[in-house]
Design a protein around this motif. Sequence first.
Motif, PDB file in Angstrom:
ATOM      1  N   GLY A 210       0.817  -1.211   0.000  1.00  0.00           N
ATOM      2  CA  GLY A 210       0.000   0.000   0.000  1.00  0.00           C
ATOM      3  C   GLY A 210       0.848   1.257   0.000  1.00  0.00           C
ATOM      4  O   GLY A 210       0.576   2.219  -0.734  1.00  0.00           O
ATOM      5  N   VAL A 211       1.898   1.261   0.835  1.00  0.00           N
ATOM      6  CA  VAL A 211       2.796   2.426   0.908  1.00  0.00           C
ATOM      7  C   VAL A 211       3.532   2.611  -0.417  1.00  0.00           C
ATOM      8  O   VAL A 211       3.729   3.748  -0.880  1.00  0.00           O
ATOM      9  CB  VAL A 211       3.798   2.262   2.072  1.00  0.00           C
ATOM     10  N   ALA A 212       3.922   1.509  -1.045  1.00  0.00           N
ATOM     11  CA  ALA A 212       4.630   1.594  -2.330  1.00  0.00           C
ATOM     12  C   ALA A 212       3.748   2.255  -3.388  1.00  0.00           C
ATOM     13  O   ALA A 212       4.215   3.102  -4.172  1.00  0.00           O
ATOM     14  CB  ALA A 212       5.053   0.194  -2.783  1.00  0.00           C
ATOM     15  N   VAL A 213       2.483   1.890  -3.414  1.00  0.00           N
ATOM     16  CA  VAL A 213       1.547   2.485  -4.377  1.00  0.00           C
ATOM     17  C   VAL A 213       1.364   3.979  -4.116  1.00  0.00           C
ATOM     18  O   VAL A 213       1.257   4.781  -5.054  1.00  0.00           O
ATOM     19  CB  VAL A 213       0.181   1.757  -4.307  1.00  0.00           C
ATOM     20  N   LEU A 214       1.363   4.359  -2.845  1.00  0.00           N
ATOM     21  CA  LEU A 214       1.096   5.757  -2.466  1.00  0.00           C
ATOM     22  C   LEU A 214       2.371   6.528  -2.137  1.00  0.00           C
ATOM     23  O   LEU A 214       2.303   7.598  -1.522  1.00  0.00           O
ATOM     24  CB  LEU A 214       0.146   5.786  -1.259  1.00  0.00           C
ATOM     25  N   TRP A 215       3.509   6.001  -2.530  1.00  0.00           N
ATOM     26  CA  TRP A 215       4.785   6.592  -2.151  1.00  0.00           C
ATOM     27  C   TRP A 215       4.884   8.069  -2.530  1.00  0.00           C
ATOM     28  O   TRP A 215       5.374   8.894  -1.756  1.00  0.00           O
ATOM     29  CB  TRP A 215       5.927   5.809  -2.800  1.00  0.00           C
ATOM     30  N   SER A 216       4.408   8.422  -3.706  1.00  0.00           N
ATOM     31  CA  SER A 216       4.513   9.814  -4.175  1.00  0.00           C
ATOM     32  C   SER A 216       3.704  10.775  -3.313  1.00  0.00           C
ATOM     33  O   SER A 216       3.955  11.986  -3.321  1.00  0.00           O
ATOM     34  CB  SER A 216       4.052   9.915  -5.631  1.00  0.00           C
ATOM     35  N   GLN A 217       2.715  10.243  -2.568  1.00  0.00           N
ATOM     36  CA  GLN A 217       1.874  11.094  -1.732  1.00  0.00           C
ATOM     37  C   GLN A 217       2.511  11.409  -0.379  1.00  0.00           C
ATOM     38  O   GLN A 217       1.993  12.233   0.378  1.00  0.00           O
ATOM     39  CB  GLN A 217       0.520  10.405  -1.492  1.00  0.00           C
ATOM     40  N   LEU A 218       3.616  10.749  -0.062  1.00  0.00           N
ATOM     41  CA  LEU A 218       4.238  10.945   1.242  1.00  0.00           C
ATOM     42  C   LEU A 218       4.898  12.306   1.398  1.00  0.00           C
ATOM     43  O   LEU A 218       5.042  12.807   2.514  1.00  0.00           O
ATOM     44  CB  LEU A 218       5.285   9.841   1.496  1.00  0.00           C
ATOM     45  N   GLY A 219       5.319  12.890   0.286  1.00  0.00           N
ATOM     46  CA  GLY A 219       5.948  14.204   0.348  1.00  0.00           C
ATOM     47  C   GLY A 219       7.254  14.173   1.122  1.00  0.00           C
ATOM     48  O   GLY A 219       8.089  13.278   0.938  1.00  0.00           O
TER      49      GLY A 219
ATOM     50  N   ASN B 184      11.696  11.224   3.458  1.00  0.00           N
ATOM     51  CA  ASN B 184      13.022  11.297   4.076  1.00  0.00           C
ATOM     52  C   ASN B 184      13.096  10.515   5.384  1.00  0.00           C
ATOM     53  O   ASN B 184      14.184  10.119   5.818  1.00  0.00           O
ATOM     54  CB  ASN B 184      13.400  12.760   4.330  1.00  0.00           C
ATOM     55  N   GLU B 185      11.951  10.345   6.030  1.00  0.00           N
ATOM     56  CA  GLU B 185      11.919   9.637   7.313  1.00  0.00           C
ATOM     57  C   GLU B 185      11.750   8.131   7.141  1.00  0.00           C
ATOM     58  O   GLU B 185      12.024   7.365   8.081  1.00  0.00           O
ATOM     59  CB  GLU B 185      10.761  10.164   8.172  1.00  0.00           C
ATOM     60  N   MET B 186      11.306   7.706   5.972  1.00  0.00           N
ATOM     61  CA  MET B 186      10.881   6.324   5.800  1.00  0.00           C
ATOM     62  C   MET B 186      12.018   5.312   5.926  1.00  0.00           C
ATOM     63  O   MET B 186      11.804   4.176   6.368  1.00  0.00           O
ATOM     64  CB  MET B 186      10.193   6.151   4.446  1.00  0.00           C
TER      65      MET B 186
ATOM     66  N   LEU C  46      -3.586  18.004   3.308  1.00  0.00           N
ATOM     67  CA  LEU C  46      -2.260  18.415   2.845  1.00  0.00           C
ATOM     68  C   LEU C  46      -1.238  18.328   3.973  1.00  0.00           C
ATOM     69  O   LEU C  46      -0.111  17.870   3.766  1.00  0.00           O
ATOM     70  CB  LEU C  46      -2.316  19.849   2.291  1.00  0.00           C
ATOM     71  N   ALA C  47      -1.627  18.743   5.165  1.00  0.00           N
ATOM     72  CA  ALA C  47      -0.704  18.733   6.296  1.00  0.00           C
ATOM     73  C   ALA C  47      -0.399  17.322   6.761  1.00  0.00           C
ATOM     74  O   ALA C  47       0.702  17.041   7.237  1.00  0.00           O
ATOM     75  CB  ALA C  47      -1.288  19.563   7.446  1.00  0.00           C
ATOM     76  N   TYR C  48      -1.383  16.425   6.637  1.00  0.00           N
ATOM     77  CA  TYR C  48      -1.220  15.085   7.172  1.00  0.00           C
ATOM     78  C   TYR C  48      -1.304  14.019   6.082  1.00  0.00           C
ATOM     79  O   TYR C  48      -1.844  12.934   6.297  1.00  0.00           O
ATOM     80  CB  TYR C  48      -2.285  14.820   8.243  1.00  0.00           C
ATOM     81  N   ALA C  49      -0.734  14.297   4.919  1.00  0.00           N
ATOM     82  CA  ALA C  49      -0.754  13.329   3.816  1.00  0.00           C
ATOM     83  C   ALA C  49      -0.051  12.035   4.208  1.00  0.00           C
ATOM     84  O   ALA C  49      -0.505  10.938   3.868  1.00  0.00           O
ATOM     85  CB  ALA C  49      -0.086  13.933   2.586  1.00  0.00           C
ATOM     86  N   SER C  50       1.051  12.138   4.956  1.00  0.00           N
ATOM     87  CA  SER C  50       1.785  10.937   5.371  1.00  0.00           C
ATOM     88  C   SER C  50       0.953  10.085   6.318  1.00  0.00           C
ATOM     89  O   SER C  50       1.003   8.847   6.258  1.00  0.00           O
ATOM     90  CB  SER C  50       3.106  11.326   6.041  1.00  0.00           C
TER      91      SER C  50
END
Length: 360
Positions: A60-69, A73-75, A182-186
């Motif tokens: 799931g995270v891989a699919v949405l990786w671009s949304q992490l913003g 850097n923390e991942m 926007l603030a909490y996309a991650s």
Amino acid sequence: MQMYMFGLITAFLVTIATVPMVMAFARKWGFVDKPDHRKVHKGNMPRIGGVAIMFGMAAGVAVLWSQLGEAQNEMGFLIAGAVILAIVGLIDDRFALGAKTKLIGQTVAAICAASSGLRIEFIQIPFIGNVEFGFLSFIVTIIWILAVINSVNLIDGLDGLAAGVTMIAVLTMLIMATGHPLAYASVIVLSLSLLGSTSGFLLYNFYPAKIFMGDTGSMFLGYAMAVISMMGLFKSVTMFSLIVPLLILAVPFIDTTFAVIRRTLNQQSIGTADKGHLHHCLLAMGYGHRKTVLIIYGISMLFGAVAVLFSQTANWVSLVLLVVILCGIMLFAEGIGLIGQKRKPLLKALGKMQLVKKLE
């Protein structure tokens, strides 16, 4: 929205597809949970279902990786912490590690997460204001992660219990985050991925379960929830920034607190397993397995709803009253278990006294 839904569905489907493979692997290599005096299941059960949850969330995270913003850097550090927990969990599920050894592994994972820069730098307490931690923020962050990991680990005692309570807590955090996309996309990305993977696993884990998540799964769920809460709840400056995360995780936290008190009063090690947890108490009161789990789900939902209300309203007096009532319900059930645990040694001693009298 379509992208987020795609990530959720991907996590769900990958978990469903992975579980049968994990079950076969667990049976072949001995990753099974054997029944004993304090467990309620019968027969050997595969117990590394947490691996499937991890694979699902990773997809799931891989699919949405671009949304992490910027959270990308923390991942790296966060993933390293998850991998360490996975290794510790797998070893424990196979060879049963001691409590101290597991705690060391959990601490290393927590240090990895804190090293990412994700920290609890302050909390805001009603009537007091902001409490800044300064250089202690690193230690506070580690303590928080360890607390959540072990709270979820301890509540994992019935089919579907830990997975369901986790889903309710994550859904609560997701609802709060969607108000500030926007603030909490991650937070949204990680919550949806965890929600999808956990719900997929629950299809196999709800009573009667076909597989257990094991410490591999319960520790990972606790770790993931701790990370998500730090990304969202502790970064928002609200009147109840301390109370809200505690409310969301109230069921595992209260259960853990009572476990510590109960074992201390019984002069047992805090890491000693017993049958005094909330779910054991409800079973002892005559509720069936499925009903016990649903009751705890209901309590978790109520706490989650109150947490959302706390974050949205200033009418906190009535909310405090509701929290007191909810805590009272849990404490009542836990108290029955505590009394029952204390009565057993007493009744045993009285029985011996009566036997001695008869022999005399």
